[in-house]
Each structure stands twice: as structure tokens, then as C-alpha cells.
Design a protein around this motif. Structure first.
Motif, mmCIF file in Angstrom:
data_model
loop_
_atom_site.group_PDB
_atom_site.id
_atom_site.type_symbol
_atom_site.label_atom_id
_atom_site.label_comp_id
_atom_site.label_asym_id
_atom_site.label_seq_id
_atom_site.Cartn_x
_atom_site.Cartn_y
_atom_site.Cartn_z
ATOM 1 N N PRO A 2 72.343 10.787 -62.664
ATOM 2 C CA PRO A 2 71.796 10.606 -61.316
ATOM 3 C C PRO A 2 72.889 10.392 -60.278
ATOM 4 O O PRO A 2 73.967 9.879 -60.591
ATOM 5 N N GLU A 3 72.593 10.778 -59.079
ATOM 6 C CA GLU A 3 73.524 10.589 -57.963
ATOM 7 C C GLU A 3 73.509 9.112 -57.565
ATOM 8 O O GLU A 3 72.469 8.564 -57.209
ATOM 9 N N LEU A 4 74.650 8.460 -57.655
ATOM 10 C CA LEU A 4 74.733 7.034 -57.366
ATOM 11 C C LEU A 4 75.277 6.747 -55.969
ATOM 12 O O LEU A 4 75.267 5.602 -55.528
ATOM 13 N N GLY A 5 75.789 7.774 -55.334
ATOM 14 C CA GLY A 5 76.266 7.625 -53.964
ATOM 15 C C GLY A 5 77.408 6.639 -53.848
ATOM 16 O O GLY A 5 78.299 6.571 -54.682
ATOM 17 N N GLU A 6 77.337 5.861 -52.798
ATOM 18 C CA GLU A 6 78.433 4.937 -52.499
ATOM 19 C C GLU A 6 78.514 3.768 -53.472
ATOM 20 O O GLU A 6 79.507 3.045 -53.504
ATOM 21 N N ALA A 8 78.373 4.068 -56.793
ATOM 22 C CA ALA A 8 78.749 4.575 -58.118
ATOM 23 C C ALA A 8 79.789 3.688 -58.805
ATOM 24 O O ALA A 8 79.665 3.385 -59.995
#
Length: 46
Positions: A2-6, A8
Motif C-alpha cells: 500500500p501507498e504509505l505516503g509521507e 512510510a
């Protein structure tokens, strides 16, 4: 993954820390179990 963005770095660091702590708990449990078994065998032998 999954994309965790800032977040991560924080999430992955938390996962890594958790895995390290779980491995340490398992390792310490195995070590203590072996020590207790050895002690009990010595006691049983007299």
C-alpha cells in the motif's frame, strides 16, 4: 504494497522494530526453555 505516503518511514520503522522485538522474545524464550530443561534433568539425576 500500500501507498504509505509521507508516513512510510515511520510505519516501516515501526514494523521493523516490532519484528526485532518479537524475534528477541522468541530467542530469549527458547534460551530459557533450554536452560530450564537442562536444570530439571540435573535435578532428576540427583
Amino acid at each position: 504494497m500500500p501507498e504509505l505516503g509521507e508516513y512510510a518511514v515511520y510505519v516501516l520503522t515501526s514494523y521493523a522494530a516490532t519484528l526485532v522485538l518479537l524475534a528477541a522474545i522468541v530467542g530469549l524464550s527458547v534460551r530459557r526453555s533450554r536452560r530450564v530443561k537442562r536444570t530439571l534433568q540435573e535435578i532428576e539425576r540427583g
